[in-house]
Design a protein around this motif. Structure first.
Motif, PDB file in Angstrom:
ATOM      1  N   VAL A  43       0.842  -1.205   0.000  1.00 34.62           N
ATOM      2  CA  VAL A  43       0.000   0.000   0.000  1.00 34.62           C
ATOM      3  C   VAL A  43       0.876   1.254   0.000  1.00 34.62           C
ATOM      4  O   VAL A  43       0.638   2.202  -0.752  1.00 34.62           O
ATOM      5  CB  VAL A  43      -0.962  -0.008   1.211  1.00 34.62           C
ATOM      6  CG1 VAL A  43      -1.657   1.324   1.374  1.00 34.62           C
ATOM      7  CG2 VAL A  43      -1.989  -1.122   1.060  1.00 34.62           C
ATOM      8  N   GLY A  44       1.901   1.252   0.819  1.00 35.81           N
ATOM      9  CA  GLY A  44       2.812   2.397   0.867  1.00 35.81           C
ATOM     10  C   GLY A  44       3.516   2.620  -0.460  1.00 35.81           C
ATOM     11  O   GLY A  44       3.675   3.760  -0.906  1.00 35.81           O
ATOM     12  N   GLY A  45       3.928   1.533  -1.103  1.00 35.03           N
ATOM     13  CA  GLY A  45       4.567   1.643  -2.418  1.00 35.03           C
ATOM     14  C   GLY A  45       3.621   2.221  -3.452  1.00 35.03           C
ATOM     15  O   GLY A  45       4.010   3.041  -4.289  1.00 35.03           O
ATOM     16  N   GLY A  46       2.360   1.803  -3.402  1.00 33.46           N
ATOM     17  CA  GLY A  46       1.367   2.339  -4.331  1.00 33.46           C
ATOM     18  C   GLY A  46       1.158   3.826  -4.150  1.00 33.46           C
ATOM     19  O   GLY A  46       1.079   4.586  -5.128  1.00 33.46           O
ATOM     20  N   TYR A  47       1.054   4.272  -2.901  1.00 39.73           N
ATOM     21  CA  TYR A  47       0.904   5.703  -2.636  1.00 39.73           C
ATOM     22  C   TYR A  47       2.135   6.486  -3.079  1.00 39.73           C
ATOM     23  O   TYR A  47       2.024   7.602  -3.588  1.00 39.73           O
ATOM     24  CB  TYR A  47       0.635   5.960  -1.155  1.00 39.73           C
ATOM     25  CG  TYR A  47      -0.814   5.767  -0.778  1.00 39.73           C
ATOM     26  CD1 TYR A  47      -1.805   6.575  -1.311  1.00 39.73           C
ATOM     27  CD2 TYR A  47      -1.191   4.774   0.105  1.00 39.73           C
ATOM     28  CE1 TYR A  47      -3.130   6.408  -0.975  1.00 39.73           C
ATOM     29  CE2 TYR A  47      -2.521   4.582   0.446  1.00 39.73           C
ATOM     30  CZ  TYR A  47      -3.480   5.412  -0.104  1.00 39.73           C
ATOM     31  OH  TYR A  47      -4.787   5.235   0.230  1.00 39.73           O
ATOM     32  N   LEU A  48       3.313   5.901  -2.911  1.00 40.80           N
ATOM     33  CA  LEU A  48       4.544   6.569  -3.331  1.00 40.80           C
ATOM     34  C   LEU A  48       4.571   6.750  -4.850  1.00 40.80           C
ATOM     35  O   LEU A  48       4.879   7.840  -5.343  1.00 40.80           O
ATOM     36  CB  LEU A  48       5.766   5.774  -2.862  1.00 40.80           C
ATOM     37  CG  LEU A  48       7.122   6.350  -3.255  1.00 40.80           C
ATOM     38  CD1 LEU A  48       7.340   7.677  -2.537  1.00 40.80           C
ATOM     39  CD2 LEU A  48       8.221   5.371  -2.900  1.00 40.80           C
ATOM     40  N   VAL A  49       4.229   5.713  -5.587  1.00 46.74           N
ATOM     41  CA  VAL A  49       4.213   5.799  -7.049  1.00 46.74           C
ATOM     42  C   VAL A  49       3.177   6.829  -7.508  1.00 46.74           C
ATOM     43  O   VAL A  49       3.438   7.633  -8.402  1.00 46.74           O
ATOM     44  CB  VAL A  49       3.921   4.413  -7.671  1.00 46.74           C
ATOM     45  CG1 VAL A  49       3.607   4.526  -9.148  1.00 46.74           C
ATOM     46  CG2 VAL A  49       5.095   3.477  -7.449  1.00 46.74           C
ATOM     47  N   ARG A  50       2.004   6.834  -6.895  1.00 44.54           N
ATOM     48  CA  ARG A  50       0.971   7.807  -7.255  1.00 44.54           C
ATOM     49  C   ARG A  50       1.447   9.235  -6.977  1.00 44.54           C
ATOM     50  O   ARG A  50       1.257  10.136  -7.780  1.00 44.54           O
ATOM     51  CB  ARG A  50      -0.305   7.524  -6.478  1.00 44.54           C
ATOM     52  CG  ARG A  50      -1.457   8.400  -6.939  1.00 44.54           C
ATOM     53  CD  ARG A  50      -2.718   8.058  -6.241  1.00 44.54           C
ATOM     54  NE  ARG A  50      -2.711   8.716  -4.940  1.00 44.54           N
ATOM     55  CZ  ARG A  50      -3.741   8.746  -4.123  1.00 44.54           C
ATOM     56  NH1 ARG A  50      -4.837   8.111  -4.432  1.00 44.54           N
ATOM     57  NH2 ARG A  50      -3.670   9.370  -2.974  1.00 44.54           N
ATOM     58  N   HIS A  51       2.107   9.432  -5.833  1.00 44.84           N
ATOM     59  CA  HIS A  51       2.607  10.761  -5.480  1.00 44.84           C
ATOM     60  C   HIS A  51       3.659  11.228  -6.480  1.00 44.84           C
ATOM     61  O   HIS A  51       3.620  12.383  -6.938  1.00 44.84           O
ATOM     62  CB  HIS A  51       3.191  10.739  -4.070  1.00 44.84           C
ATOM     63  CG  HIS A  51       3.855  12.015  -3.681  1.00 44.84           C
ATOM     64  ND1 HIS A  51       3.148  13.165  -3.400  1.00 44.84           N
ATOM     65  CD2 HIS A  51       5.168  12.333  -3.545  1.00 44.84           C
ATOM     66  CE1 HIS A  51       4.009  14.138  -3.111  1.00 44.84           C
ATOM     67  NE2 HIS A  51       5.225  13.656  -3.190  1.00 44.84           N
ATOM     68  N   ILE A  52       4.584  10.351  -6.827  1.00 47.03           N
ATOM     69  CA  ILE A  52       5.648  10.722  -7.768  1.00 47.03           C
ATOM     70  C   ILE A  52       5.064  11.042  -9.130  1.00 47.03           C
ATOM     71  O   ILE A  52       5.438  12.034  -9.765  1.00 47.03           O
ATOM     72  CB  ILE A  52       6.699   9.604  -7.854  1.00 47.03           C
ATOM     73  CG1 ILE A  52       7.507   9.545  -6.549  1.00 47.03           C
ATOM     74  CG2 ILE A  52       7.632   9.813  -9.038  1.00 47.03           C
ATOM     75  CD1 ILE A  52       8.421   8.357  -6.438  1.00 47.03           C
ATOM     76  N   SER A  53       4.113  10.219  -9.601  1.00 48.80           N
ATOM     77  CA  SER A  53       3.547  10.461 -10.929  1.00 48.80           C
ATOM     78  C   SER A  53       2.732  11.751 -10.955  1.00 48.80           C
ATOM     79  O   SER A  53       2.733  12.469 -11.944  1.00 48.80           O
ATOM     80  CB  SER A  53       2.692   9.284 -11.382  1.00 48.80           C
ATOM     81  OG  SER A  53       1.562   9.146 -10.562  1.00 48.80           O
ATOM     82  N   ARG A  54       2.056  12.081  -9.871  1.00 46.90           N
ATOM     83  CA  ARG A  54       1.299  13.343  -9.821  1.00 46.90           C
ATOM     84  C   ARG A  54       2.221  14.542  -9.686  1.00 46.90           C
ATOM     85  O   ARG A  54       1.973  15.596 -10.245  1.00 46.90           O
ATOM     86  CB  ARG A  54       0.319  13.325  -8.656  1.00 46.90           C
ATOM     87  CG  ARG A  54      -0.884  12.482  -8.936  1.00 46.90           C
ATOM     88  CD  ARG A  54      -1.854  12.583  -7.800  1.00 46.90           C
ATOM     89  NE  ARG A  54      -3.053  11.796  -8.078  1.00 46.90           N
ATOM     90  CZ  ARG A  54      -4.070  11.707  -7.271  1.00 46.90           C
ATOM     91  NH1 ARG A  54      -4.069  12.346  -6.120  1.00 46.90           N
ATOM     92  NH2 ARG A  54      -5.112  10.981  -7.582  1.00 46.90           N
ATOM     93  N   LYS A  55       3.289  14.384  -8.909  1.00 47.56           N
ATOM     94  CA  LYS A  55       4.202  15.501  -8.668  1.00 47.56           C
ATOM     95  C   LYS A  55       4.903  15.931  -9.959  1.00 47.56           C
ATOM     96  O   LYS A  55       5.075  17.103 -10.217  1.00 47.56           O
ATOM     97  CB  LYS A  55       5.226  15.104  -7.615  1.00 47.56           C
ATOM     98  CG  LYS A  55       6.251  16.168  -7.327  1.00 47.56           C
ATOM     99  CD  LYS A  55       6.376  16.382  -5.868  1.00 47.56           C
ATOM    100  CE  LYS A  55       7.490  17.346  -5.580  1.00 47.56           C
ATOM    101  NZ  LYS A  55       7.017  18.645  -5.213  1.00 47.56           N
ATOM    102  N   HIS A  56       5.297  14.961 -10.768  1.00 50.58           N
ATOM    103  CA  HIS A  56       6.040  15.274 -11.986  1.00 50.58           C
ATOM    104  C   HIS A  56       5.119  15.496 -13.178  1.00 50.58           C
ATOM    105  O   HIS A  56       5.580  15.918 -14.234  1.00 50.58           O
ATOM    106  CB  HIS A  56       7.056  14.180 -12.285  1.00 50.58           C
ATOM    107  CG  HIS A  56       8.116  14.094 -11.237  1.00 50.58           C
ATOM    108  ND1 HIS A  56       9.068  15.076 -11.071  1.00 50.58           N
ATOM    109  CD2 HIS A  56       8.362  13.181 -10.279  1.00 50.58           C
ATOM    110  CE1 HIS A  56       9.855  14.765 -10.052  1.00 50.58           C
ATOM    111  NE2 HIS A  56       9.445  13.610  -9.555  1.00 50.58           N
TER     112      HIS A  56
END
Length: 131
Positions: free
Chosen positions: A35-48
């Motif tokens: 779950v944490g990995g999924g949130y991290l990937v979503r955050h990175i993709s939204r940030k960039h």
């Protein structure tokens, strides 16, 4: 009488319980990591702000960024291909199929933009005319 349990019997139950607890703890930790990995990937993709479309045709073609430019004043074969999302050298049948699908999705009677519908029609007409 009463039944008394021997020390070894109590110890075997304790060891089973301990093993069960260890397994459950490992599963919970693994789930939290996913779950944490999924949130991290979503955050990175939204940030960039990268929009990546999955094509699935070939490994080199697998990830492709979407076209972000505007329309040219005069349509050419490359822009017509970008509008329809196909190669400018595609067959007439392919052009017709893609045009029909895009018009179904973007028709003004179904809530689509008249401007986009006009661009899709002009792209189809240009590619059909220049075959």
């Amino acid at each position: 009488g009463e039944v008394t349990l021997s020390g070894s019997f109590k110890l075997s139950y304790y060891n089973e319980y301990k093993s069960y607890l260890s397994t459950m703890t490992s599963l919970i930790v693994a789930g939290c990591a996913l779950v944490g990995g999924g949130y991290l990937v979503r955050h990175i993709s939204r940030k960039h702000g990268k929009t990546i479309a999955l094509q699935g045709k070939a490994l080199g073609n697998m990830f492709q960024q979407r076209y972000r430019g505007g329309f040219q004043s005069e349509i050419d074969k490359y822009e017509a291909g970008k509008i329809l999302g196909i190669s400018p050298n595609s067959s007439s049948d392919r052009i017709k199929t893609v045009h029909k699908k895009l018009m179904f999705q973007n028709h003004p009677d179904r809530g689509g933009s008249p401007f986009i519908a006009a661009k899709i029609n002009s792209a189809k007409d240009y590619l059909d005319k220049n075959k």
